[in-house]
Design a protein around this motif. Structure first.
Motif, short mmCIF file in Angstrom:
data_model
loop_
_atom_site.label_atom_id
_atom_site.label_comp_id
_atom_site.label_asym_id
_atom_site.label_seq_id
_atom_site.Cartn_x
_atom_site.Cartn_y
_atom_site.Cartn_z
N MET A 155 27.38 -58.57 14.70
CA MET A 155 26.35 -57.52 14.73
C MET A 155 25.70 -57.34 13.35
O MET A 155 24.52 -57.06 13.23
N PHE A 156 26.52 -57.50 12.27
CA PHE A 156 25.99 -57.30 10.93
C PHE A 156 25.70 -58.63 10.23
O PHE A 156 25.78 -58.73 9.01
N ASP A 157 25.38 -59.64 11.01
CA ASP A 157 24.96 -60.93 10.48
C ASP A 157 23.68 -60.72 9.64
O ASP A 157 22.71 -60.11 10.12
N PRO A 158 23.64 -61.21 8.39
CA PRO A 158 22.46 -60.99 7.54
C PRO A 158 21.16 -61.46 8.20
O PRO A 158 20.12 -60.82 8.01
N ALA A 159 21.23 -62.55 8.95
CA ALA A 159 20.02 -63.04 9.61
C ALA A 159 19.51 -62.03 10.63
O ALA A 159 18.30 -61.78 10.75
N VAL A 160 20.45 -61.41 11.36
CA VAL A 160 20.06 -60.39 12.36
C VAL A 160 19.45 -59.18 11.66
O VAL A 160 18.40 -58.65 12.06
N LEU A 161 20.12 -58.77 10.57
CA LEU A 161 19.62 -57.60 9.83
C LEU A 161 18.23 -57.87 9.26
O LEU A 161 17.34 -57.01 9.30
N ALA A 162 18.03 -59.09 8.75
CA ALA A 162 16.73 -59.44 8.18
C ALA A 162 15.67 -59.49 9.27
O ALA A 162 14.52 -59.05 9.07
N GLN A 163 16.05 -60.00 10.44
CA GLN A 163 15.10 -60.06 11.56
C GLN A 163 14.71 -58.64 11.99
O GLN A 163 13.53 -58.36 12.23
N ILE A 164 15.70 -57.76 12.06
CA ILE A 164 15.39 -56.36 12.44
C ILE A 164 14.47 -55.73 11.39
O ILE A 164 13.53 -55.01 11.71
N LEU A 165 14.75 -56.05 10.12
CA LEU A 165 13.92 -55.50 9.04
C LEU A 165 12.47 -55.95 9.20
O LEU A 165 11.55 -55.12 9.14
N TRP A 166 12.29 -57.24 9.43
CA TRP A 166 10.91 -57.75 9.54
C TRP A 166 10.22 -57.19 10.79
O TRP A 166 9.09 -56.72 10.73
N THR A 167 10.93 -57.23 11.92
CA THR A 167 10.32 -56.73 13.16
C THR A 167 10.01 -55.23 13.02
O THR A 167 8.96 -54.77 13.47
N GLY A 168 10.94 -54.51 12.37
CA GLY A 168 10.72 -53.07 12.15
C GLY A 168 9.49 -52.83 11.29
O GLY A 168 8.67 -51.95 11.58
N LEU A 169 9.34 -53.65 10.25
CA LEU A 169 8.18 -53.50 9.36
C LEU A 169 6.88 -53.80 10.12
O LEU A 169 5.90 -53.07 10.00
N ALA A 170 6.91 -54.88 10.90
CA ALA A 170 5.71 -55.26 11.65
C ALA A 170 5.37 -54.18 12.68
O ALA A 170 4.21 -53.80 12.84
N THR A 171 6.40 -53.66 13.36
CA THR A 171 6.17 -52.63 14.38
C THR A 171 5.66 -51.34 13.74
O THR A 171 4.91 -50.59 14.36
N SER A 172 6.07 -51.12 12.50
CA SER A 172 5.64 -49.87 11.85
C SER A 172 4.15 -49.89 11.50
O SER A 172 3.58 -48.86 11.19
N SER A 173 3.50 -51.10 11.60
CA SER A 173 2.11 -51.21 11.13
C SER A 173 1.19 -50.21 11.83
O SER A 173 0.48 -49.44 11.17
N TYR A 174 1.23 -50.19 13.17
CA TYR A 174 0.31 -49.26 13.85
C TYR A 174 0.75 -47.81 13.66
O TYR A 174 -0.09 -46.90 13.60
N MET A 175 2.06 -47.60 13.52
CA MET A 175 2.53 -46.23 13.28
C MET A 175 2.02 -45.73 11.92
O MET A 175 1.66 -44.56 11.76
N VAL A 176 2.01 -46.63 10.94
CA VAL A 176 1.50 -46.27 9.62
C VAL A 176 0.01 -45.90 9.72
O VAL A 176 -0.44 -44.90 9.15
N LEU A 177 -0.74 -46.70 10.47
CA LEU A 177 -2.18 -46.44 10.62
C LEU A 177 -2.42 -45.07 11.28
O LEU A 177 -3.27 -44.29 10.84
N PHE A 178 -1.66 -44.79 12.34
CA PHE A 178 -1.82 -43.48 13.01
C PHE A 178 -1.43 -42.33 12.07
O PHE A 178 -2.07 -41.28 12.06
N THR A 179 -0.38 -42.56 11.29
CA THR A 179 0.08 -41.50 10.38
C THR A 179 -0.94 -41.25 9.28
O THR A 179 -1.21 -40.09 8.92
N ILE A 180 -1.53 -42.34 8.75
CA ILE A 180 -2.55 -42.16 7.69
C ILE A 180 -3.72 -41.35 8.26
O ILE A 180 -4.22 -40.42 7.62
N ALA A 181 -4.16 -41.71 9.47
CA ALA A 181 -5.28 -40.98 10.09
C ALA A 181 -4.93 -39.50 10.24
O ALA A 181 -5.72 -38.62 9.90
N PHE A 182 -3.73 -39.24 10.73
CA PHE A 182 -3.32 -37.84 10.98
C PHE A 182 -3.19 -37.07 9.68
O PHE A 182 -3.69 -35.94 9.54
N SER A 183 -2.52 -37.68 8.69
CA SER A 183 -2.25 -36.94 7.45
C SER A 183 -3.51 -36.79 6.61
O SER A 183 -3.65 -35.81 5.88
N LEU A 184 -4.45 -37.73 6.73
CA LEU A 184 -5.71 -37.58 5.98
C LEU A 184 -6.50 -36.37 6.49
O LEU A 184 -6.99 -35.56 5.71
#
Lengths: 294, 292
Positions: free
Chosen positions: A1-30
């Motif tokens: 479960m704590f295989d570095p490759a798995v953790l790195a994959q989750i990190l990248w996928t999490g970052l990519a998934t956060s992209s639209y959330m970041v855009l919505f948050t910037i719009a809202f907070s602006l």
């Protein structure tokens, strides 16, 4: 479960998934920073943006670029109408924050009902194909969509920072967000600045919905849930800080991604609400300020 | 006839909900929109008690009201620390967080909802008996709230709403008032939930989402926020109006969004054309001095 490759994959996928959330948050907070408005109508803007692009691609068979421009134009028209005929009237009457809240929420609901009437409740994606080509870099799978998401978010974020820092209009936006009445005394047209802030927010909302809708199916009421994420990230990041909100959105997305390792996926949504509750009660000015005050 | 009874029952239930919501948001000025979750707590509690323990409807409904009243502490306690927009957003988080729990618990039927709630009355008289109960609950709620608002406690609530700092400076206890108002309003919503559960015999978590908050807000705003009779008028009007388009015999896929559009358009129109609602709040009752 704590295989570095798995953790790195989750990190990248999490970052990519956060992209639209970041855009919505910037719009809202602006909008919150400049106009001191909790703009719950953003959910309506998001729904309009998605379905305008969806109609252009799937019903009029327009090319993607034209669909994005069409989505931007329709959302911008709706947003400016909302500001000019709605919010200005409430501001002129010095309406209570509750009336602003009701108005923005009801506008979102109205948009959702109209879109349900026109497009139905069947979940739809922007394009028939939602899988994008994947390459393996190191041991991490990176899709074209991931790169597009991260790239668009970085580009728009940097463009906004440069605009606010170096352009005359950007400085006006900052001045009005600091003190609208004082800015008006110095000859800055606050009404125009509000339109500018909404226009910028519209660009971020459209970009976010393009990314979201090209990977996930959407129904007219779905943006309300997405917008709540932006509300929580804005609160966590501190209400005066657009960058803080964006970073909080990334942090929350990563937290949700990594939580898969510890809790069943169906409970992931609850983490957001627990964060919201704790943040408001203990860090109402944002986490950074909360710790400073402590 | 069953259709008419179901409308009457909904009118009674929504009069209870809109009036109790108005007590919190209009009379006390506590900006929370989590009212549907207390409706849900009442409904799920009474439904579950009836399914698993065979509890009779009156005891079940009262238990639902008690649970809703106790859970209201989770909103009233934050209201001592934050107010305005912050309280509003806390209430959204509370409502959606608790719904997330309901959606994931097997006990509450998860996403599929809670079904097979036993009905206490069967046969042709079921409709009119439930109508009578719901309308009586609506009338009792309005009278109770009118009694609270027109009495000395009501004047204290208004004073706290208008200027909390001055109110506290005069030595009055704003904390207690907030807790009591939330508890009373939420318990009433719990009673409405109990009646709903025993009549409709099925509960779905979707019906208590943020759109339900919008519906209740609409009834209060259109009727007249802060007035005793306003939410009654709002509830009756907004339940009756959408029925008018049912006679157009449109497909269900058109009917629901059309009704929603009517709801939301009405609110927008009222916000701009008649912000005080159909029934403006009454002037505060004058103080009565004892004769010497």
């Amino acid at each position: 479960m704590f295989d570095p490759a798995v953790l790195a994959q989750i990190l990248w996928t999490g970052l990519a998934t956060s992209s639209y959330m970041v855009l919505f948050t910037i719009a809202f907070s602006l909008v919150l920073k400049v106009m001191k408005l909790w703009n719950f109508a953003q959910a309506g803007m998001m729904a309009i943006a998605f379905y305008a692009m969806y109609a252009a691609v799937n019903r009029f068979a327009w090319p993607t670029a034209a669909a994005v421009v069409f989505g931007l134009a329709v959302t911008l028209a709706a947003t400016l109408a909302f500001e000019i005929w709605g919010l200005r009237t409430l501001r002129a009457r010095r309406s209570s924050s509750l009336l602003f809240f009701i108005f923005t929420l009801v506008c979102s609901e109205f948009a959702a009902y109209v879109l349900t009437l026109v497009f139905g409740t069947e979940p739809v994606t922007l394009f028939p194909e939602i899988l994008s080509p994947v390459r393996v870099i190191g041991q991490i799978a990176v899709s074209d969509w991931d790169l597009l998401g991260v790239g668009v978010t970085l580009a728009l974020g940097i463009a906004l920072a440069l605009y606010l820092r170096f352009s005359r209009d950007g400085q006006f936006v900052l001045a009005v967000s600091d003190n609208a009445e004082l800015a008006e005394l110095y000859g800055i047209d606050a009404k125009r600045v509000y339109l500018v802030a909404f226009s910028i927010a519209t660009v971020f909302v459209c970009a976010g919905m393009y990314l979201y809708g090209s990977r996930t199916a959407v129904i007219p009421t779905a943006p309300l849930q997405l917008m709540l994420f932006a509300v929580i990230a804005t609160l966590l990041g501190g209400m005066g800080s657009v960058l803080g909100g964006a970073l909080a959105a990334v942090g929350l997305s990563l937290l949700q991604s990594y939580s898969v390792l510890f809790i069943p996926s169906q409970w992931q949504g609850l983490i957001l609400y627990v964060f919201l509750f704790v943040t408001i009660l203990f860090f109402p000015g944002g986490v950074r300020r909360g710790f400073k005050a402590a | 006839m069953e259709y008419v009874y179901s409308i009457l029952i909904l009118v009674g239930i929504y009069v209870v909900l809109a009036s109790s919501f108005n007590l919190i948001i209009g009379t006390a000025g506590l900006v929370s929109i989590a009212h549907p979750i207390f409706f849900a707590l009442g409904a799920y509690t009474s439904g579950l008690l009836a399914i698993h323990f065979g509890l009779n409807p009156i005891a079940g409904t009262l238990a639902g009201a008690a649970v809703a009243g106790v859970f209201s502490l989770m909103i009233s306690l934050p209201s001592l620390r934050v107010s305005g927009d912050y309280l509003l957003i806390t209430s959204i988080g509370f409502q959606l967080g608790l719904l997330q729990v309901i959606k994931n618990l097997e006990l509450t039927g998860s996403q599929g909802g809670l079904s097979n709630i036993p009905t206490p009355i069967a046969g042709p008289e079921r409709g009119w008996i439930f109508s009578l109960v719901a309308l009586a609950a609506g009338a009792a709620t309005v009278l109770l709230i009118r009694w609270i608002v027109r009495g000395p406690y009501g004047r204290a609530i208004s004073a706290m709403r208008d200027d909390e700092l001055a109110f506290v400076a005069l030595g009055r206890d704003a904390t207690r008032i907030k807790i009591v108002i939330f508890a009373v309003g939420s318990a009433l919503a719990g009673i409405a939930g109990g009646i709903y559960a025993f009549y409709f015999q099925y509960l779905s978590p979707e019906q208590f989402e943020i759109l339900a908050s919008g519906t209740m807000l609409t009834m209060v705003v259109v009727g007249g926020m802060g007035s005793t009779w306003g939410p009654v008028v709002g509830a009756v009007l907004l339940l009756a109006l959408p029925q008018a388009i049912t006679f157009l015999r449109l497909p269900l896929s058109y009917m629901a969004p059309l009704q929603g559009m009517i709801f939301t358009l009405l609110v927008i129109l009222f916000l701009f054309l008649r912000p005080q609602g159909l029934v403006a709040p009454e002037a505060p009752a004058p103080l009565r001095h004892k004769k010497q």
